[in-house]
Each structure stands twice: as structure tokens, then as C-alpha cells.
Design a protein around this motif. Structure first.
Motif, PDB file in Angstrom:
ATOM      1  N   GLU A 117       1.001  -1.295   0.237  1.00 36.39           N
ATOM      2  CA  GLU A 117      -0.010   0.007  -0.002  1.00 36.39           C
ATOM      3  C   GLU A 117       0.880   1.234   0.140  1.00 36.39           C
ATOM      4  O   GLU A 117       0.591   2.144  -0.509  1.00 36.39           O
ATOM      5  CB  GLU A 117      -0.949  -0.088   1.272  1.00 36.39           C
ATOM      6  CG  GLU A 117      -2.018   1.143   1.312  1.00 36.39           C
ATOM      7  CD  GLU A 117      -2.750   1.178   2.712  1.00 36.39           C
ATOM      8  OE1 GLU A 117      -3.358   1.904   2.748  1.00 36.39           O
ATOM      9  OE2 GLU A 117      -2.722  -0.051   3.313  1.00 36.39           O
ATOM     10  N   VAL A 118       2.000   1.174   0.768  1.00 41.52           N
ATOM     11  CA  VAL A 118       2.916   2.285   0.866  1.00 41.52           C
ATOM     12  C   VAL A 118       4.201   1.701   0.561  1.00 41.52           C
ATOM     13  O   VAL A 118       4.937   1.201   1.741  1.00 41.52           O
ATOM     14  CB  VAL A 118       2.628   3.239   2.196  1.00 41.52           C
ATOM     15  CG1 VAL A 118       3.628   4.164   2.021  1.00 41.52           C
ATOM     16  CG2 VAL A 118       1.260   3.611   2.522  1.00 41.52           C
ATOM     17  N   PRO A 119       4.689   1.699  -0.556  1.00 43.51           N
ATOM     18  CA  PRO A 119       5.999   1.159  -0.923  1.00 43.51           C
ATOM     19  C   PRO A 119       6.950   1.667   0.327  1.00 43.51           C
ATOM     20  O   PRO A 119       8.123   0.891   0.487  1.00 43.51           O
ATOM     21  CB  PRO A 119       6.412   1.752  -2.231  1.00 43.51           C
ATOM     22  CG  PRO A 119       5.124   2.000  -2.833  1.00 43.51           C
ATOM     23  CD  PRO A 119       4.339   2.440  -1.631  1.00 43.51           C
ATOM     24  N   GLU A 120       7.299   2.994   0.672  1.00 46.53           N
ATOM     25  CA  GLU A 120       8.462   3.398   1.699  1.00 46.53           C
ATOM     26  C   GLU A 120       8.270   2.626   2.955  1.00 46.53           C
ATOM     27  O   GLU A 120       9.476   2.487   3.281  1.00 46.53           O
ATOM     28  CB  GLU A 120       8.078   4.934   2.006  1.00 46.53           C
ATOM     29  CG  GLU A 120       7.907   5.894   0.803  1.00 46.53           C
ATOM     30  CD  GLU A 120       6.836   6.034  -0.218  1.00 46.53           C
ATOM     31  OE1 GLU A 120       6.523   6.928  -0.746  1.00 46.53           O
ATOM     32  OE2 GLU A 120       5.830   5.097   0.102  1.00 46.53           O
ATOM     33  N   THR A 121       7.070   1.917   3.109  1.00 44.91           N
ATOM     34  CA  THR A 121       7.456   1.017   4.412  1.00 44.91           C
ATOM     35  C   THR A 121       8.133   0.077   4.577  1.00 44.91           C
ATOM     36  O   THR A 121       8.672  -0.526   5.536  1.00 44.91           O
ATOM     37  CB  THR A 121       5.877   0.849   4.877  1.00 44.91           C
ATOM     38  OG1 THR A 121       5.285  -0.011   4.018  1.00 44.91           O
ATOM     39  CG2 THR A 121       5.189   2.234   5.133  1.00 44.91           C
ATOM     40  N   ASN A 122       8.567  -0.529   3.244  1.00 46.40           N
ATOM     41  CA  ASN A 122       9.525  -1.800   2.945  1.00 46.40           C
ATOM     42  C   ASN A 122      10.884  -1.590   3.575  1.00 46.40           C
ATOM     43  O   ASN A 122      11.485  -2.612   3.897  1.00 46.40           O
ATOM     44  CB  ASN A 122       9.389  -2.212   1.700  1.00 46.40           C
ATOM     45  CG  ASN A 122       8.404  -3.251   1.374  1.00 46.40           C
ATOM     46  OD1 ASN A 122       7.859  -4.152   2.184  1.00 46.40           O
ATOM     47  ND2 ASN A 122       7.711  -3.081   0.150  1.00 46.40           N
ATOM     48  N   ILE A 123      11.180  -0.203   3.936  1.00 46.00           N
ATOM     49  CA  ILE A 123      12.388   0.028   4.515  1.00 46.00           C
ATOM     50  C   ILE A 123      12.498  -0.532   5.819  1.00 46.00           C
ATOM     51  O   ILE A 123      13.688  -0.556   6.425  1.00 46.00           O
ATOM     52  CB  ILE A 123      12.784   1.360   4.244  1.00 46.00           C
ATOM     53  CG1 ILE A 123      14.330   1.729   4.464  1.00 46.00           C
ATOM     54  CG2 ILE A 123      12.070   2.318   5.575  1.00 46.00           C
ATOM     55  CD1 ILE A 123      14.714   3.059   4.079  1.00 46.00           C
TER      56      ILE A 123
END
Length: 340
Positions: A106-112
Motif C-alpha cells: 500500500e505504501v512502498p516506503e514502509t518496506n524500508i
């Protein structure tokens, strides 16, 4: 002078109009619902993440003099695990303690929050919050409708139904749960087939043979009794290429409904919980090896050389893929690499 009923009612009405009879905002009770996927316990016993939520709730209630109360729903009893982040964004769920990477679709940035090899020690992870990467990630989440309350990091290991999976070549031909898109990328590069599901479903997957091995936090390895379906464990104690950000978060919609004083208490208590989380996470890294060994499984620690092998694979696969998603992901990765 005697006061009759009519006079008394008149005085009461006047006092309300003038504000004398109104309850202060601090005294108005707000109930916050907290959901998480982990086994429920008590404030003193059980999975430390459940305990942390209960400690947080009790302290906030105490400091707000009962104006903010909590209902806690462990074991995904309120809603399914993967629905929690989206529900917070929409204001349908008040709070959750959930792996940040579960929101990656949903929010690609959270995969960090579960980027293989990016964080390799608790000291490095603890530095994120006040570093540029932490501030940037906090801002991105706020823009998406989610407030960071407690930064919680955990190392993890790999439980296996057969041989220990330590080196990248050990993963070839195995069906493995990684925990994030980026973790799956390095497993694929190593020759594994990946299985995607939340940690509370690993036991069933390994029990039935739907997967051969799974990466998850030391605490989850213990809480979900994975030693019962495993013959080997690659531990996260000392060194690991698997570090997960699993924060306590709050819906911005719910946060904004609170008074400024109550918001300050939420954030203050949330920050205070981080020392407890760090202590418990480190203790579970040691405890999980004991639990698996006692059950007859073989526990293996990772070497610096082994961690570097996985990290090298991550740089050319997962890190590269993540940075190419958008401007935010590229900047986050760049900022994260500055934290040594």
C-alpha cells in the motif's frame, strides 16, 4: 434567604451558560482500541509486544487521570493482521503494533522497515529515530495518516524444518517465508521459492509442509512455538541481516481527536516504552536459542562473513529495487545508509 426549586434551576442554567458547570476537556473520556497479531498475556507475562501495549495503555490512562482509556485486542481478534495499517489510515482502527513492512503493498516506503542487511545491529537501529531517515519516515507516515508512537526494532532468525539455513546457498530449492517484498527478493536470488504470509500463520505453514523455513523475529519464533515444527534455527543473536521495524502506531484521525496535552502524553509514554522494547528484544535473541535447543533443534549463530554475503546480495537486488520505486524510497535508502 430560602432558595426554591425555580431559583436553583435558574442558577444552574446560568452557571452552564457562563461555563462554570461544564466539564473540562481533560475529564472527557476517550476510549482507544489497540489491535495486534501476537498472543495475549498480562502486563507481567507473555510476548513483550503485548506487554508493551498493556504497559503503554496503563501509563497513559494514569497520566491522563482516566480521560484516555484503552481496549486491547491481541491475536488479530479485532481484525485481520494485514488489514491493520490500512484501517489506521482510514481512521477505522485507532492503534496497532504491527510490522511496518506489512504495509509495503500500500505504501512502498514502509518496506524500508525490513530491508535485508540495511540494519545489522541494535545500536544502528536505535539511531534511526533521531537521524534524518527517521524524521523523513515519520513525515511520510504522517502524510499517509499514521503517527509513529514507539520505535521498536527486533532482530530475527530462520527456523527450518530440516537443515539450518545459514549461507545463501543453503536456501536453494527451499520454500521460505521472508517477511517483506525486499527480503523475498534476496531469497529468490539465493534460489529459494518464497511464501508470503503474516508471522501468526507460520506455524500452520511449516506444520503442513507448505513451507520449509521462515524468517521472523526472535520473539515471534518463541511466541508462536515454532520450535515444535522445526529441527534447526539460524539465530539473530549478535549478528543478523534481518532487522525489523515493528512500531506502535496511531491513526492520525484518532490522534487529532485528542487534546494537545493528551497527544503529548501519548508521544512521551510511547518514547519511554522504547527502552523496554530494546531490552526485551535482546533478551529474546538469547532465549530463542535456548528454547529451540531444549526442544532438540540445532541453533546456529551467524558470522560477520555470512551477514556480508547476504548484504551483498541485498545491495544488488532489494536495495536497488526499493530505490527505483519513487523519489521517497530513493531518498530514504540514501539517508538510511548514512546511519552507521
Amino acid at each position: 434567604m430560602a432558595i426554591n426549586r425555580r431559583t436553583a434551576l435558574g442558577v444552574l442554567a446560568l452557571s452552564i451558560v457562563m461555563g462554570f458547570g461544564a466539564a473540562p476537556a481533560w475529564a472527557q473520556t476517550t476510549t482507544i482500541k489497540i489491535s495486534h497479531q501476537f498472543p495475549g498475556g498480562t502486563i507481567d507475562k507473555g510476548d513483550f509486544r503485548d506487554r508493551l501495549v498493556r504497559m503503554f495503555a496503563a501509563e497513559v490512562e494514569k497520566r491522563t487521570k482516566g480521560a484516555v482509556k484503552f481496549e486491547i485486542y491481541p491475536g488479530s481478534s479485532l481484525m485481520k493482521t494485514n488489514a491493520q495499517f490500512s484501517a489506521m489510515r482510514k481512521g477505522a482502527l485507532d492503534m496497532s503494533l504491527v510490522p511496518l513492512s506489512y504495509a509495503g503493498g500500500e505504501v512502498p516506503e514502509t518496506n524500508i522497515g525490513l530491508m535485508p542487511g540495511l540494519v545489522t545491529s541494535y545500536e544502528q537501529s536505535a539511531a534511526w529515530k533521531n537521524a534524518a531517515v527517521g524524521k523523513e519516515l515519520t513525515k511520510i507516515l504522517a502524510d499517509k495518516g499514521v503517527v509513529m508512537v514507539s520505535w521498536i526494532w527486533q532482530a530475527g532468525g530462520m527456523a527450518s524444518r530440516g537443515k539450518p539455513i545459514v549461507e545463501p546457498e543453503d536456501a536453494k530449492g527451499m520454500k521460505i517465508r521472508g517477511g517483506s517484498r525486499e527480503m523475498d527478493l534476496i531469497l529468490k536470488e539465493a534460489g529459494a521459492a518464497v511464501v508470503t504470509l503474516p508471522s501468526n500463520e507460520i506455524y500452520a505453514g511449516m506444520q503442513t509442509g507448505a513451507m520449509d523455513a521462515a524468517l521472523t523475529s526472535s520473539t515471534s519464533l518463541i511466541s508462536f512455538r515454532l520450535e515444535e515444527v522445526s529441527k534447526a534455527l539460524s539465530t539473530g543473536r549478535g549478528k543478523s541481516y534481518w532487522f525489523m521495524l515493528e512500531p506502535l502506531m496511531m491513526s492520525k484521525a484518532a490522534f487529532d481527536r485528542l487534546s494537545k496535552e493528551q497527544q503529548a502524553v501519548i508521544l512521551q509514554v510511547g518514547a519511554e516504552m522504547e527502552a523496554f522494547a530494546l531490552k526485551e528484544a535482546k533478551e529474546d535473541d538469547e532465549e530463542v536459542a535456548k528454547v529451540f535447543t531444549k526442544a532438540g533443534a540445532k541453533a546456529v549463530d551467524l558470522s560477520d562473513a555470512t551477514v556480508k554475503k547476504w548484504q551483498d546480495i541485498a545491495r544488488r537486488t532489494a536495495w536497488k529495487d526499493f530505490a527505483a520505486k519513487n523519489a521517497n524510497t530513493a531518498r530514504l535508502l540514501q539517508l538510511a545508509e548514512q546511519v552507521k
